[in-house]
Scaffold this motif. Structure first.
Motif, PDB file in Angstrom:
ATOM      1  N   GLU A  82       2.780 -19.103 -15.483  1.00 23.05           N
ATOM      2  CA  GLU A  82       2.593 -18.815 -14.061  1.00 23.05           C
ATOM      3  C   GLU A  82       1.198 -19.228 -13.595  1.00 23.05           C
ATOM      4  O   GLU A  82       1.034 -19.809 -12.518  1.00 23.05           O
ATOM      5  CB  GLU A  82       2.816 -17.324 -13.784  1.00 23.05           C
ATOM      6  N   ILE A  83       0.187 -18.950 -14.411  1.00 22.43           N
ATOM      7  CA  ILE A  83      -1.182 -19.331 -14.049  1.00 22.43           C
ATOM      8  C   ILE A  83      -1.342 -20.848 -14.065  1.00 22.43           C
ATOM      9  O   ILE A  83      -1.949 -21.443 -13.166  1.00 22.43           O
ATOM     10  CB  ILE A  83      -2.196 -18.675 -15.014  1.00 22.43           C
ATOM     11  N   SER A  84      -0.791 -21.487 -15.083  1.00 23.42           N
ATOM     12  CA  SER A  84      -0.900 -22.939 -15.204  1.00 23.42           C
ATOM     13  C   SER A  84      -0.225 -23.646 -14.037  1.00 23.42           C
ATOM     14  O   SER A  84      -0.773 -24.604 -13.467  1.00 23.42           O
ATOM     15  CB  SER A  84      -0.286 -23.395 -16.529  1.00 23.42           C
ATOM     16  N   SER A  85       0.959 -23.201 -13.661  1.00 25.11           N
ATOM     17  CA  SER A  85       1.715 -23.870 -12.599  1.00 25.11           C
ATOM     18  C   SER A  85       1.249 -23.491 -11.202  1.00 25.11           C
ATOM     19  O   SER A  85       1.659 -24.107 -10.221  1.00 25.11           O
ATOM     20  CB  SER A  85       3.212 -23.552 -12.742  1.00 25.11           C
ATOM     21  N   ALA A  86       0.375 -22.491 -11.094  1.00 30.97           N
ATOM     22  CA  ALA A  86      -0.118 -22.093  -9.780  1.00 30.97           C
ATOM     23  C   ALA A  86      -0.998 -23.167  -9.152  1.00 30.97           C
ATOM     24  O   ALA A  86      -1.064 -23.291  -7.921  1.00 30.97           O
ATOM     25  CB  ALA A  86      -0.890 -20.777  -9.883  1.00 30.97           C
ATOM     26  N   THR A  87      -1.675 -23.947  -9.972  1.00 31.95           N
ATOM     27  CA  THR A  87      -2.594 -24.968  -9.460  1.00 31.95           C
ATOM     28  C   THR A  87      -2.135 -26.389  -9.760  1.00 31.95           C
ATOM     29  O   THR A  87      -2.766 -27.347  -9.310  1.00 31.95           O
ATOM     30  CB  THR A  87      -3.996 -24.782 -10.069  1.00 31.95           C
ATOM     31  N   ASN A  88      -1.058 -26.532 -10.513  1.00 31.42           N
ATOM     32  CA  ASN A  88      -0.620 -27.857 -10.949  1.00 31.42           C
ATOM     33  C   ASN A  88       0.896 -27.933 -10.861  1.00 31.42           C
ATOM     34  O   ASN A  88       1.592 -27.107 -11.439  1.00 31.42           O
ATOM     35  CB  ASN A  88      -1.084 -28.107 -12.395  1.00 31.42           C
ATOM     36  N   ASN A  89       1.399 -28.923 -10.146  1.00 34.43           N
ATOM     37  CA  ASN A  89       2.840 -29.078  -9.988  1.00 34.43           C
ATOM     38  C   ASN A  89       3.502 -29.724 -11.199  1.00 34.43           C
ATOM     39  O   ASN A  89       4.724 -29.697 -11.314  1.00 34.43           O
ATOM     40  CB  ASN A  89       3.134 -29.924  -8.745  1.00 34.43           C
ATOM     41  N   MET A  90       2.720 -30.291 -12.093  1.00 35.94           N
ATOM     42  CA  MET A  90       3.274 -30.992 -13.258  1.00 35.94           C
ATOM     43  C   MET A  90       2.389 -30.778 -14.486  1.00 35.94           C
ATOM     44  O   MET A  90       1.865 -31.729 -15.068  1.00 35.94           O
ATOM     45  CB  MET A  90       3.383 -32.494 -12.973  1.00 35.94           C
ATOM     46  N   PRO A  91       2.218 -29.535 -14.935  1.00 42.50           N
ATOM     47  CA  PRO A  91       1.278 -29.306 -16.041  1.00 42.50           C
ATOM     48  C   PRO A  91       1.662 -30.037 -17.316  1.00 42.50           C
ATOM     49  O   PRO A  91       0.791 -30.565 -18.024  1.00 42.50           O
ATOM     50  CB  PRO A  91       1.344 -27.783 -16.247  1.00 42.50           C
TER      51      PRO A  91
END
Length: 475
Positions: A82-91
């Protein structure tokens, strides 16, 4: 936290398992395996949780890297996602293709003596694991809005903007000239760096979220920019830059001298099962050939490593600067050398030799002269230093420039810079045309995927603000 973190002094850096050069040269599968849960937790535990996280500062997206490393180390993997995808649409895509050695990992405070935290590999693991566990869901806006946005280009900038706009409830339509969505993620980047099903599940999620894709759609052919503006409340131009930079030397018009993108698209299409006539007739197939790639960026690395996998007799990379000044990823250069690519440093093409097709490249040695305005030393030829390389296929990987969008889109009123990039107000990301925005490489010039994602997110925020302001005035 003391039990789960700060272990860089007792645990060494360990990348995921890497396939041998011999094994990976025989196919287009990815080079690195994926961490298992224990491996990801262990490597995440090496994070120092520093007060000023240079990794985050040097990430174009400002990813909350220390936070999701901490959550991973503690086994809180869904929260990490959730934290990773909050700022990046394609982690998971950035984890595979970002040049971490120049960005987050290269600025890790423990890098010099202890080797950096393997940020990219953990980032890849977090979202791959989320897909495996069904945590990645289609977008369900809280409220459906009537306004629609048309996005020209299904590359990373367009896809990131589309996702953010759909979250807000807008009706989103993406127009792209190719028959698959993804742009260079699909057609320009080889499978050994980014397998195509990774991109496909991303675009599939957007379709499931209610975003409409119009593929095989040529803006300026099927419909011009003016018609799209009539059909939508706002437009985002996110086409990227595709036109290859030229090289003016004798013999450049000989056969079997090809542009990098043509070569990579043919290879990727072949890998996806398409019929590619120029590959079938051997024009874009390196099998059994002496290949010379000219250039030193990541695209050049993609080309040389593709040629190895196609069974080239020899592969040489001709670059006008030295290793220390090469723009390509250090990791990619190392992988290429392991796979048998020969780098001819401080060398530039003087002429292509042959009758109808190229048979050799005559090159000259170069030296680094006085620094330019940026402090980078400018290469200059060494007199009387010519040498010849056998060559049956030359690939030009010298970078990309914008196409003539005003002519292509049938919109001469669209303002562009002297370099051909679209002119925008950098505060609003709007062009000189009301309600028409632009983002990604078509504004900043050829750059990294992570910057395209950042630009797409920023453009979506500006479009939302524009449409809400207009709705308020109308009310």
């Amino acid at each position: 936290m003391a039990d789960d973190l700060l272990k860089f002094v007792s645990i060494d850096q360990k990348m995921p398992e890497k396939r041998t050069a011999k094994e990976r040269a025989e196919d287009f599968s990815e080079v690195y395996a994926r961490y298992n849960v224990d491996g990801a937790k262990e490597q995440s535990s090496r994070c120092s949780q520093c007060g000023v996280p240079f990794c985050q500062i040097h990430c174009p997206l400002g990813n909350n890297i220390p936070d999701w490393l901490r959550l991973t180390a503690e086994g809180r993997l869904e929260e990490a996602y959730e934290i990773s995808s909050a700022t990046n649409n394609m982690p998971e895509i950035c984890g595979r293709i970002c040049p971490q050695d120049r960005l987050c990992e290269g600025n890790c405070v423990i890098e010099k003596d202890f080797d950096s935290v393997t940020i990219g590999s953990v980032e890849k693991f977090i979202t791959d694991n989320a897909w495996d566990n069904g945590w990645v869901k289609p977008i369900t806006p809280r409220k459906e809005l009537d306004e629609s946005v048309g996005i020209i280009g299904a590359g990373p900038a367009g896809l990131a903007a589309a996702e953010e706009l759909r979250k807000a409830g807008f009706q989103v339509h993406i127009y792209d000239r190719h028959d698959r969505a993804g742009g260079l993620l699909i057609y320009g980047i080889p499978g050994f760096k980014l397998e195509k099903d990774i991109v496909g599940r991303r675009t599939g999620r957007l379709e499931q979220s209610g975003i409409t894709f119009h593929l095989d759609f040529e803006v300026g052919g099927e419909a011009g920019l003016a018609e799209l503006r009539e059909n939508h409340d706002a437009i985002l131009i996110a086409t990227g830059v595709y036109r290859a930079r030229g090289l003016k030397v004798p013999g450049v018009g000989l056969g079997n001298i090809r542009e990098a993108l043509d070569y990579l698209i043919a290879s990727n299409r072949k890998g996806m099962g398409d019929t590619v006539p120029e590959f079938e007739n051997g024009a874009l197939d390196a099998n059994g050939k002496n290949v010379v790639v000219i250039g030193g960026g990541d695209t050049a690395m993609d080309c040389v490593r593709t040629a190895v996998r196609q069974g080239a007799k020899s592969v040489k990379c001709l670059y006008r600067r030295d290793r220390a000044n090469m723009p390509g990823s250090v990791r990619e250069v190392q992988n290429a050398e392991e796979e048998g690519v020969e780098f001819v440093w401080l060398s530039g093409p003087e002429a292509f030799l042959g009758d109808e097709k190229v048979e050799a490249v005559r090159a000259y040695e170069m030296r680094l002269g006085a620094p330019d305005a940026t402090g980078r030393q400018a290469p200059e030829p060494v007199p009387e230093s010519s040498f010849t390389l056998d060559c049956d296929l030359a690939v030009m990987a010298l970078g990309f420039e914008p196409e003539d969008l005003p002519a292509l889109f049938g919109a001469p009123e669209l303002r562009v810079t002297r370099w051909g990039t679209v002119t925008v107000n950098h505060s609003t990301m709007m062009t000189n045309l009301e309600g028409v925005f632009a983002a990604g490489d078509i504004v900043r010039g050829a750059s990294l995927v992570v910057w395209a994602i950042r630009d797409g997110r920023d453009a979506a925020a500006q479009i939302k603000q524009f449409l809400r302001a207009r709705a308020t005035v109308a009310a």
